[in-house]
Design a protein around this motif. Structure first.
Motif, mmCIF file in Angstrom:
data_model
loop_
_atom_site.group_PDB
_atom_site.id
_atom_site.type_symbol
_atom_site.label_atom_id
_atom_site.label_comp_id
_atom_site.label_asym_id
_atom_site.label_seq_id
_atom_site.Cartn_x
_atom_site.Cartn_y
_atom_site.Cartn_z
ATOM 1 N N THR A 91 1.173 -1.137 -0.163
ATOM 2 C CA THR A 91 0.100 0.239 0.059
ATOM 3 C C THR A 91 0.977 1.066 -0.296
ATOM 4 O O THR A 91 2.047 1.283 0.037
ATOM 5 N N LYS A 92 0.525 2.325 0.099
ATOM 6 C CA LYS A 92 0.590 3.907 -0.209
ATOM 7 C C LYS A 92 0.466 4.185 0.817
ATOM 8 O O LYS A 92 -1.666 4.184 1.233
ATOM 9 N N MET A 93 0.789 5.215 1.429
ATOM 10 C CA MET A 93 1.080 6.596 1.902
ATOM 11 C C MET A 93 0.637 7.718 1.285
ATOM 12 O O MET A 93 1.484 8.036 0.231
ATOM 13 N N GLY A 94 -0.159 9.197 1.733
ATOM 14 C CA GLY A 94 0.100 10.229 1.321
ATOM 15 C C GLY A 94 -0.170 11.002 1.917
ATOM 16 O O GLY A 94 -0.828 11.268 3.253
ATOM 17 N N ASN B 259 -3.267 6.319 -3.204
ATOM 18 C CA ASN B 259 -2.826 6.166 -1.591
ATOM 19 C C ASN B 259 -3.993 5.595 -0.437
ATOM 20 O O ASN B 259 -5.500 5.324 -0.752
ATOM 21 N N PHE B 260 -3.744 4.790 0.151
ATOM 22 C CA PHE B 260 -4.242 3.483 0.976
ATOM 23 C C PHE B 260 -4.934 4.239 2.471
ATOM 24 O O PHE B 260 -6.187 4.855 2.180
ATOM 25 N N ASN C 258 -7.511 1.108 -1.991
ATOM 26 C CA ASN C 258 -6.321 1.594 -2.726
ATOM 27 C C ASN C 258 -6.196 -0.296 -1.447
ATOM 28 O O ASN C 258 -4.318 -0.489 -1.331
ATOM 29 N N LEU C 259 -6.231 -1.023 -0.747
ATOM 30 C CA LEU C 259 -6.121 -2.163 -0.018
ATOM 31 C C LEU C 259 -7.326 -3.048 -0.676
ATOM 32 O O LEU C 259 -6.310 -4.551 -0.874
ATOM 33 N N ARG C 260 -8.653 -3.182 -0.658
ATOM 34 C CA ARG C 260 -8.781 -4.032 -0.484
ATOM 35 C C ARG C 260 -9.766 -3.735 -1.688
ATOM 36 O O ARG C 260 -10.980 -2.757 -2.068
ATOM 37 N N VAL D 126 -14.587 5.182 -0.356
ATOM 38 C CA VAL D 126 -13.186 6.469 0.918
ATOM 39 C C VAL D 126 -14.103 6.312 1.927
ATOM 40 O O VAL D 126 -15.059 7.064 2.718
ATOM 41 N N TYR D 127 -13.483 6.306 3.857
ATOM 42 C CA TYR D 127 -13.135 6.134 5.003
ATOM 43 C C TYR D 127 -13.112 8.018 5.055
ATOM 44 O O TYR D 127 -12.230 7.685 5.584
ATOM 45 N N VAL D 128 -14.300 8.427 6.189
ATOM 46 C CA VAL D 128 -13.843 10.008 6.404
ATOM 47 C C VAL D 128 -13.971 9.542 7.797
ATOM 48 O O VAL D 128 -15.027 10.277 8.317
#
Length: 428
Positions: free
Chosen positions: A83-86, A295-296, A315-317, A324-326
């Motif tokens: 995974t990636k982070m941003g 990004n995850f 971006n994970l599953r 998107v969870y906020v």
């Protein structure tokens, strides 16, 4: 002869308690107020998509979780993803989460980058949390990373996660969060996180079936109104106006509910429960026609956004739509928590369009908000020492929730591990 044991709450910890008890030959009966098992890991029908109300992910260090998968024959359903982070900062989406991204980060001096990176690296190498237990987190981080990195990379995270509690948090608790993510990396430059095929629901239903197959019961929409105590000994529980007899009671519901349903505890114990603080969450889930980013996890530092970050779950599953969870963390007594769902839905639509200007109104298929009053315990310095003991001074009574595996943060694996240990203790 097995014992008849009441388990309060069917979140991961309560299910783990009942799972262990049933496997040890006892008869657990789980009482859950909700209409489904899972607590914060429970799924809901998002217009044809079964998805968790609150996001979850797994790290390669989640040993208790992986052990249960093995026991239930689910190990082959586990998927690991790079995974990636941003980082969204100064109206710019930047890579994050590895040394190169840190060096290239725009808006931070080289000295600040070095101090931030050194602190994060040392946190992942530290194993002993005790020296940090009585240290205040905000001052601890500022001393390490300096005022500049604190302002750019940490302050808003604290402000929009803990609000009025930011000045009195345990450094050990914050350290455990840094370490968990740091140790999810399988190299200095790569992060690997996991998900279960079918989501947490795959595990929840397998545990539920295992409990029932071994003679246990799970009763949904059955909140316990009182734990009955006589002569400092548990007698049973009151549900729907009726008292049922039990040999023992194990509660895993959020600690703020404990004084309400176990009012006959000693006064000093009740006061310790009543002194605990929690933060609530309003978690908005957006279903989109196109991705937001690659990004995850996306950290945010934006004066127009009252969130510390968001999670792009797909971006994970991988799923057919982009999810998107906020999360908006806010103290339950704060006026913001009383605002209607639409206020939060409108904010999310505005924030996502700012991060990705290519998102149009028609790209938002649906938005939904979920609320949880006791989502996050507030762990101040020396937190564990102020919690009442798990085995209370009432014969046959155990009480715990996610607070008890401090300094670790809330997690499915930690809840499973603690729940199974509590069941073994209660079985003696």
């Amino acid at each position: 002869m097995g014992q008849r044991i009441a388990v309060l709450g069917a979140g991961p910890m309560g299910l783990a308690v009942a799972y262990q008890l049933a496997r040890d030959g006892h008869q657990p009966i789980v009482f859950e107020a909700d209409d489904r098992v899972g607590g914060m890991t429970a799924a809901f029908d998002f217009s044809g998509l079964s998805i968790e109300r609150y996001y979850h992910f797994h790290c390669i260090s989640d040993h208790a979780f992986l052990t249960v998968l093995d026991e239930l024959g689910l190990a082959d359903r586990m998927r690991w993803v790079e995974t990636k982070m941003g980082y969204w900062y100064q109206n710019r989406l930047q890579p994050w989460g590895n040394p190169v991204a840190l060096l290239k980060f725009r808006g931070l001096s080289l000295v600040a980058k070095f101090r931030y990176g050194l602190h994060a690296f040392l946190c992942t190498k530290r194993n002993d949390w005790r020296p940090l237990d009585n240290v205040e987190a905000k001052g601890w981080i500022r001393r390490w990373v300096g005022a500049e990195a604190w302002e750019v990379l940490w302050r808003r995270l604290f402000d929009y996660k803990f609000y009025d509690y930011t000045d009195n948090l345990s450094a050990a608790w914050i350290w455990s969060r840094i370490r968990r993510i740091g140790r999810s990396r399988y190299s200095l430059f790569r992060e690997k996180l996991g998900y279960l095929d079918g989501g947490s629901e795959t595990l929840l239903q397998a545990i539920k079936n295992d409990i029932e197959t071994r003679g246990g019961e799970i009763r949904l929409k059955s909140p316990v109104s009182r734990v009955v105590i006589e002569n400092k000994q548990v007698q049973g529980v009151e549900v729907n106006g009726q008292v049922e007899r039990f040999d023992k009671v194990i509660s895993t519901i959020p600690l703020p509910y404990v004084p309400r349903i176990i009012p006959d505890l000693p006064d000093d114990i009740l006061q310790r429960f009543q002194a605990l603080k929690n933060v609530a969450v309003v978690c908005v889930i957006a279903k989109l026609r196109k991705p937001l980013t690659e990004n995850f996890w996306l950290n945010t530092n934006d004066p127009d956004m009252d969130i510390p970050g968001l999670v792009e779950y797909t971006n994970l599953r991988p799923l057919d739509q982009h999810i998107v969870y906020v999360p908006f963390y806010v103290p339950g007594e704060h006026p913001k928590f009383a605002e209607p769902d639409q206020v939060f839905l409108d904010k999310v639509q505005r924030y996502l369009k700012k991060i990705n200007p290519e998102l149009l109104d028609e790209d938002f298929i649906e938005l939904r908000a979920s609320r949880y009053r006791y989502a996050q315990p507030i762990c101040d310095p020396g937190y564990l020492d102020r919690l009442p003991p798990v085995s209370l001074p009432v014969k046959g009574l155990w009480v715990a929730d996610t607070s008890y595996y401090y300094p670790e943060d809330r997690g499915i694996s930690e809840s499973i591990d603690f729940g199974r240990k509590m069941a073994l203790d209660a079985s003696k």
